[in-house]
Scaffold this motif. Structure first.
Motif, PDB file in Angstrom:
ATOM      1  N   TYR A  84       0.840  -1.187   0.106  1.00  9.84           N
ATOM      2  CA  TYR A  84       0.157   0.069   0.215  1.00  9.84           C
ATOM      3  C   TYR A  84       0.908   1.133  -0.021  1.00  9.84           C
ATOM      4  CZ  TYR A  84      -3.537  -3.139   1.521  1.00  9.84           C
ATOM      5  OH  TYR A  84      -4.541  -4.161   1.585  1.00  9.84           O
ATOM      6  N   GLN A  85       0.121   2.348  -0.431  1.00  9.76           N
ATOM      7  CA  GLN A  85       0.562   3.712  -0.337  1.00  9.76           C
ATOM      8  C   GLN A  85       0.243   4.038   1.200  1.00  9.76           C
ATOM      9  OE1 GLN A  85       0.904   6.369  -3.542  1.00  9.76           O
ATOM     10  NE2 GLN A  85      -0.130   8.069  -2.027  1.00  9.76           N
ATOM     11  N   VAL A  86       1.195   4.211   1.931  1.00 10.70           N
ATOM     12  CA  VAL A  86       0.632   4.591   3.489  1.00 10.70           C
ATOM     13  C   VAL A  86       0.759   5.941   3.877  1.00 10.70           C
ATOM     14  CG1 VAL A  86       1.255   4.175   5.980  1.00 10.70           C
ATOM     15  CG2 VAL A  86       1.188   2.296   4.397  1.00 10.70           C
ATOM     16  N   SER A  87      -0.156   6.702   4.216  1.00  8.94           N
ATOM     17  CA  SER A  87      -0.251   8.227   4.469  1.00  8.94           C
ATOM     18  C   SER A  87       0.485   8.509   5.800  1.00  8.94           C
ATOM     19  CB  SER A  87      -1.708   8.769   4.585  1.00  8.94           C
ATOM     20  OG  SER A  87      -1.408  10.079   5.133  1.00  8.94           O
ATOM     21  N   ALA A  88       1.454   9.473   5.708  1.00  6.69           N
ATOM     22  CA  ALA A  88       2.181   9.834   7.025  1.00  6.69           C
ATOM     23  C   ALA A  88       1.427  11.159   7.785  1.00  6.69           C
ATOM     24  CB  ALA A  88       3.742  10.367   6.668  1.00  6.69           C
ATOM     25  N   THR A  89       0.606  11.542   7.019  1.00  9.66           N
ATOM     26  CA  THR A  89      -0.004  12.873   7.653  1.00  9.66           C
ATOM     27  C   THR A  89      -1.537  12.781   8.007  1.00  9.66           C
ATOM     28  OG1 THR A  89      -0.470  13.664   5.390  1.00  9.66           O
ATOM     29  CG2 THR A  89       1.574  14.247   6.365  1.00  9.66           C
ATOM     30  N   HIS A  90      -2.537  11.679   7.135  1.00  4.95           N
ATOM     31  CA  HIS A  90      -3.718  11.699   7.371  1.00  4.95           C
ATOM     32  C   HIS A  90      -4.265  10.137   7.715  1.00  4.95           C
ATOM     33  CE1 HIS A  90      -3.721  15.636   5.239  1.00  4.95           C
ATOM     34  NE2 HIS A  90      -4.974  15.674   5.486  1.00  4.95           N
ATOM     35  N   LEU A  91      -5.551  10.219   8.443  1.00  6.38           N
ATOM     36  CA  LEU A  91      -6.049   8.973   8.555  1.00  6.38           C
ATOM     37  C   LEU A  91      -6.987   8.967   7.594  1.00  6.38           C
ATOM     38  CD1 LEU A  91      -6.741   9.016  12.443  1.00  6.38           C
ATOM     39  CD2 LEU A  91      -5.267   7.869  11.218  1.00  6.38           C
ATOM     40  N   GLN A  92      -7.383   7.634   7.049  1.00 10.61           N
ATOM     41  CA  GLN A  92      -8.383   7.642   6.230  1.00 10.61           C
ATOM     42  C   GLN A  92      -9.720   6.968   6.502  1.00 10.61           C
ATOM     43  OE1 GLN A  92      -6.636   7.962   2.648  1.00 10.61           O
ATOM     44  NE2 GLN A  92      -5.227   8.729   4.285  1.00 10.61           N
ATOM     45  N   GLY A  93     -10.813   7.594   5.953  1.00  9.54           N
ATOM     46  CA  GLY A  93     -12.181   7.241   6.482  1.00  9.54           C
ATOM     47  C   GLY A  93     -12.916   6.679   5.450  1.00  9.54           C
ATOM     48  N   PRO A  94     -13.846   5.875   5.831  1.00 14.28           N
ATOM     49  CA  PRO A  94     -14.732   5.118   4.806  1.00 14.28           C
ATOM     50  C   PRO A  94     -16.076   5.936   4.459  1.00 14.28           C
ATOM     51  CG  PRO A  94     -15.282   4.236   6.908  1.00 14.28           C
ATOM     52  CD  PRO A  94     -14.091   5.436   7.295  1.00 14.28           C
ATOM     53  N   SER A  95     -16.460   7.244   5.273  1.00 18.89           N
ATOM     54  CA  SER A  95     -17.719   7.543   5.197  1.00 18.89           C
ATOM     55  C   SER A  95     -17.816   8.558   3.912  1.00 18.89           C
ATOM     56  CB  SER A  95     -17.895   8.327   6.436  1.00 18.89           C
ATOM     57  OG  SER A  95     -17.167   9.657   6.312  1.00 18.89           O
ATOM     58  N   GLY A  96     -16.801   9.106   3.301  1.00 20.44           N
ATOM     59  CA  GLY A  96     -16.721  10.089   2.256  1.00 20.44           C
ATOM     60  C   GLY A  96     -16.912  11.621   2.991  1.00 20.44           C
ATOM     61  N   ARG A  97     -16.864  11.638   4.121  1.00 23.13           N
ATOM     62  CA  ARG A  97     -17.001  13.094   4.914  1.00 23.13           C
ATOM     63  C   ARG A  97     -15.434  13.347   5.100  1.00 23.13           C
ATOM     64  NH1 ARG A  97     -20.119  13.663   9.813  1.00 23.13           N
ATOM     65  NH2 ARG A  97     -19.224  11.535  10.308  1.00 23.13           N
ATOM     66  N   TYR A  98     -15.095  14.852   5.134  1.00 26.93           N
ATOM     67  CA  TYR A  98     -13.695  15.058   5.377  1.00 26.93           C
ATOM     68  C   TYR A  98     -13.886  15.647   6.572  1.00 26.93           C
ATOM     69  CZ  TYR A  98      -9.263  17.234   5.203  1.00 26.93           C
ATOM     70  OH  TYR A  98      -8.007  17.615   5.344  1.00 26.93           O
ATOM     71  N   LEU A  99     -13.196  15.036   7.834  1.00 23.23           N
ATOM     72  CA  LEU A  99     -13.204  15.687   9.209  1.00 23.23           C
ATOM     73  C   LEU A  99     -11.699  16.180   9.361  1.00 23.23           C
ATOM     74  CD1 LEU A  99     -15.194  12.896  10.753  1.00 23.23           C
ATOM     75  CD2 LEU A  99     -16.331  14.988   9.976  1.00 23.23           C
ATOM     76  N   SER A 100     -11.604  17.601   9.576  1.00 27.52           N
ATOM     77  CA  SER A 100     -10.359  18.124   9.861  1.00 27.52           C
ATOM     78  C   SER A 100     -10.525  18.374  11.357  1.00 27.52           C
ATOM     79  CB  SER A 100     -10.272  19.484   9.108  1.00 27.52           C
ATOM     80  OG  SER A 100     -11.280  20.311   9.928  1.00 27.52           O
ATOM     81  N   PRO A 101      -9.391  18.566  11.975  1.00 25.33           N
ATOM     82  CA  PRO A 101      -9.250  18.850  13.485  1.00 25.33           C
ATOM     83  C   PRO A 101      -9.884  19.980  14.101  1.00 25.33           C
ATOM     84  CG  PRO A 101      -7.140  18.184  12.634  1.00 25.33           C
ATOM     85  CD  PRO A 101      -7.984  18.599  11.373  1.00 25.33           C
ATOM     86  N   ARG A 102     -10.197  20.706  12.737  1.00 27.02           N
ATOM     87  CA  ARG A 102     -10.934  22.037  13.171  1.00 27.02           C
ATOM     88  C   ARG A 102     -12.517  21.902  13.424  1.00 27.02           C
ATOM     89  NH1 ARG A 102     -13.307  25.778  14.908  1.00 27.02           N
ATOM     90  NH2 ARG A 102     -13.335  27.743  14.329  1.00 27.02           N
ATOM     91  N   GLU A 103     -13.253  20.689  12.609  1.00 26.36           N
ATOM     92  CA  GLU A 103     -14.246  20.250  12.773  1.00 26.36           C
ATOM     93  C   GLU A 103     -14.547  19.353  13.816  1.00 26.36           C
ATOM     94  OE1 GLU A 103     -14.400  18.976   8.907  1.00 26.36           O
ATOM     95  OE2 GLU A 103     -15.488  20.810   8.000  1.00 26.36           O
TER      96      GLU A 103
END
Length: 402
Positions: free
Chosen positions: A146-165
């Motif tokens: 896999y290509q593994v992200s070093a900065t973001h978690l991956q979510g299955p819902s299609g919603r973008y949840l930033s720390p601000r939210e």
């Protein structure tokens, strides 16, 4: 008034800018998502954490699962020791059994979250699936696939949840349903694995892919939704709810004057072999007949553990051997001696001739063993429960009229 109006204009711009920064930069006590322990996720996802904690994924690392631990100690060494190598290479088994450690080439597993095996972030950092092989045809295992992200978690819902939210997430989350809602998320570890002699040991992913695209995903059976929530116990053969759905048994007795000609139809309902996964797993069909008072009248096996030579057609196993044909542990095998497992969706028929006299009830039980008798004999003192006692994967019985 002008100053107040200016502040009203500046403040929204300021917060929008901050929100954008927070959504793209890591703000966490952990240097990498791969160090986040499952307990951090449990603060909000209590039910999911409890399900994962009960799963085999949470116990996949050497030092946690008794079977993995016994083989790892024999082949590699202590899971508390750093710098271990197997034939000069990083132990490939850790790429699936302790993938967070393997990504950093660590073998000392009593640090960070490594002993958690396949934990929350193992799957929720996967950005893209490379496939089960690289461009040179070499097998890719675990996170290497896999290509593994070093900065973001991956979510299955299609919603973008930033720390601000949502400030509860230790890293920003971005939607990736194409990974987490398809079988790609499973194939890196459950696709295929060969030992040093090129003998295929684990092949579930290849078995599944051979059926084509028009199949249910792995998650539909192993991570079903209940009341809208995906079950993270990731149920498989250790769970009776999954195991007992695999094989269907139908009985058709033909009554003769002095005998009963029994036809047994078996059908594998799964899109992969049965048994699948570990080559240590095997199943066999036990057929017994009883008198009305409960006396055992007939059986296709005369003892237990059974002598499989008595009814070899009722044994479903992946039998490996060395170059001389002697049965050996899977990692030592140089050839496949016999493969009698069910193929995906296979139908199979067995026939037995039973004495008619006294038979009142015929029972068939498909008994599933997590480990072969050879493994139990070699390491039995370390195992208990369903590792040494078979589970009933399917059962059917029929009464015979007089």
């Amino acid at each position: 008034m002008k100053i107040a109006n200016s502040i009203k204009i500046i403040l929204p711009i300021f917060f929008i800018t901050i929100a954008n920064v927070l959504a793209t930069e890591t703000i966490s006590e952990f240097p990498t998502p791969l160090h986040v322990p499952a307990q951090t996720c449990a603060a909000c996802h209590k039910n999911i954490y409890a399900q994962w904690k009960a799963s085999m994924h949470s116990r996949s690392a050497p030092g946690q699962d008794p079977v993995v631990s016994a083989i790892y100690q024999e082949m590699v060494g202590s899971p508390e020791q750093e710098g271990l190598r197997l034939s000069g290479e990083y132990p490939a088994c850790l790429k699936c059994h302790a993938p967070n450690a393997a990504k950093e080439q660590k073998t000392k597993l009593d640090q960070f979250n490594y002993a958690e095996g396949v934990n929350c972030v193992t799957c929720h950092v996967l950005e893209r699936f490379h496939g089960m092989q690289d461009k040179q045809g070499q097998q890719l295992y675990g996170l290497d696939a896999y290509q593994v992200s070093a900065t973001h978690l991956q979510g299955p819902s299609g919603r973008y949840l930033s720390p601000r939210e949502d400030a509860q997430h230790p890293f920003p989350i971005k939607p990736n349903p194409g990974m987490l809602r398809t079988s790609q998320v499973c194939l890196g570890c459950h696709g295929a694995y060969k030992n040093a002699d090129g003998v295929a040991l684990y092949q579930t992913g290849e078995e599944y892919l051979a059926g084509g695209e028009n199949q249910a995903t792995c998650q539909s059976c192993h991570m079903p939704k209940t009341n809208g929530e995906t079950n993270h116990e990731i149920m498989a053969a250790h769970n009776d709810a999954v195991l007992t759905r695999a094989i269907v048994i139908n009985l058709s007795p033909e009554l003769k004057q002095e005998s009963i000609q029994l036809k047994i139809d078996l059908r594998n309902t799964m899109p992969h072999r049965f048994p699948t996964g570990s080559p240590f797993r095997q199943a066999y069909l036990k057929v017994t007949a009883y008198a009305e008072d409960g006396e055992l009248v007939w059986s296709n096996y005369s003892n237990y553990p059974p002598d499989f030579s008595q009814s070899p057609e009722a044994v479903f196993a992946y039998q490996l051997a060395d170059k001389n044909g002697k049965p050996v542990m899977a990692y030592q095998a140089s050839q496949v001696q016999k493969d009698t497992r069910f193929q995906a969706f296979e139908k199979r028929q067995l026939h037995y001739s039973l004495p008619r006299d006294k038979v009142y009830l015929i029972r068939t039980e498909l008994l599933y063993h997590m480990l072969t008798q050879d493994v139990i004999t070699a390491h039995g003192e370390k195992f208990s429960g369903n590792l040494i006692n078979p589970a009933v994967a399917a059962i059917n019985e029929i009464k015979i009229s007089k």
